[in-house]
Design a protein around this motif. Sequence first.
Motif, PDB file in Angstrom:
ATOM      1  N   GLU A 204       4.264  -8.962  -8.373  1.00 43.43           N
ATOM      2  CA  GLU A 204       4.599  -7.963  -9.380  1.00 43.43           C
ATOM      3  C   GLU A 204       4.702  -6.566  -8.772  1.00 43.43           C
ATOM      4  N   ALA A 205       4.122  -6.368  -7.585  1.00 45.53           N
ATOM      5  CA  ALA A 205       4.287  -5.105  -6.867  1.00 45.53           C
ATOM      6  C   ALA A 205       5.585  -5.079  -6.063  1.00 45.53           C
TER       7      ALA A 205
ATOM      8  N   LYS B 189       3.389  -0.448  -5.959  1.00 45.84           N
ATOM      9  CA  LYS B 189       4.517  -1.201  -5.423  1.00 45.84           C
ATOM     10  C   LYS B 189       4.417  -1.242  -3.905  1.00 45.84           C
TER      11      LYS B 189
ATOM     12  N   THR C 198      -2.800   3.131 -12.158  1.00 42.74           N
ATOM     13  CA  THR C 198      -1.506   3.568 -11.653  1.00 42.74           C
ATOM     14  C   THR C 198      -0.703   2.335 -11.265  1.00 42.74           C
ATOM     15  N   ARG C 199       0.559   2.314 -11.628  1.00 43.26           N
ATOM     16  CA  ARG C 199       1.405   1.192 -11.214  1.00 43.26           C
ATOM     17  C   ARG C 199       1.612   1.264  -9.707  1.00 43.26           C
TER      18      ARG C 199
ATOM     19  N   TRP D  99      -7.499  -4.138  -8.920  1.00 50.25           N
ATOM     20  CA  TRP D  99      -6.059  -4.378  -8.881  1.00 50.25           C
ATOM     21  C   TRP D  99      -5.769  -5.515  -9.849  1.00 50.25           C
TER      22      TRP D  99
ATOM     23  N   ALA E 289      -2.434  -7.696 -12.343  1.00 46.72           N
ATOM     24  CA  ALA E 289      -1.015  -7.891 -12.666  1.00 46.72           C
ATOM     25  C   ALA E 289      -0.867  -9.076 -13.584  1.00 46.72           C
TER      26      ALA E 289
ATOM     27  N   HIS F 117       5.299  -7.968 -15.748  1.00 52.97           N
ATOM     28  CA  HIS F 117       4.835  -6.700 -16.291  1.00 52.97           C
ATOM     29  C   HIS F 117       4.299  -5.728 -15.247  1.00 52.97           C
ATOM     30  N   GLY F 118       4.522  -6.008 -13.970  1.00 51.43           N
ATOM     31  CA  GLY F 118       4.117  -5.064 -12.941  1.00 51.43           C
ATOM     32  C   GLY F 118       2.680  -5.234 -12.488  1.00 51.43           C
TER      33      GLY F 118
ATOM     34  N   TYR G 257      -0.936  -3.098 -11.093  1.00 50.34           N
ATOM     35  CA  TYR G 257      -1.632  -1.833 -11.310  1.00 50.34           C
ATOM     36  C   TYR G 257      -2.917  -1.786 -10.504  1.00 50.34           C
TER      37      TYR G 257
END
Length: 267
Positions: free
Chosen positions: A228-229, A150, A147-148, A129, A131, A135-136, A138
Amino acid sequence: MAGYADDLSLAHLLADTADSISMGRFRALDLRVESKPDLTPVSDADTAVEQAIRSTLQRARPRDSVLGEEFGRTEAAAGPGSRRWVIDPIDGTKNFVRGVPIWGTLIALLEGDVPVAGLVSAPALGRRWWAARGHGAYAGKHQHAATRIKVSGVPKLADASFCFASLDGWAATGRLEAIVDLSLSAWRSRAYGDFYGYTLLAEGALDIMVEPELSLWDVAALIPIVTEAGGTITDLTGRSPGDKTAAIATNGALHETILTALAGPKR
């Protein structure tokens, strides 16, 4: 990821090295384990991983300082700067030495006191994992198979999956009753522990993760991943978690509910 692309690529390279060392020692019959002054275990894998990461950072980032669980803080060879790498070579050492596959290497980059990038690599689970700020977040097997991720949108405690660390730590803070009340009020409660609850939260697989006290190396890499998630992570006062503070992580929608329950009078 402008600004942090090179740093994240380096973090993945550091994780590759860490994974090769730690997996080579996982469940090894000759694994050496000692007790530190605080009575927590440290294995030869912990020290070997941190030494390898430090060696690479010394060459690749001579202007950055390093803080690690096993060897403390090392100032940058090029002189004091604002950037600092924070390393937990094996988060979940107790799992590691018992053969439980939930453990990982945590790598964070801080600018000043703010974690701006983080990576968790759990090679026994075959997953990472990561981040960077803005920028998110992943998850995937590696940087190019991602994969992004959330957090969930669960708005009510009665519908939430609640995760907590060891009960004895919460008992020591005088908040055991509050933890039990939250567990009984939630739809489901489990104690996954260490980094794993936070990464599951970031993926939306659970909704709340709480721990009574963490060192900076335990939490620094997790802060960018959770935020970021789309989640929220604070201490009991609502500030960003620091060294030797609690960590309260939620999907955001449930944060005030959990803070109110845990920040109230001790019982």
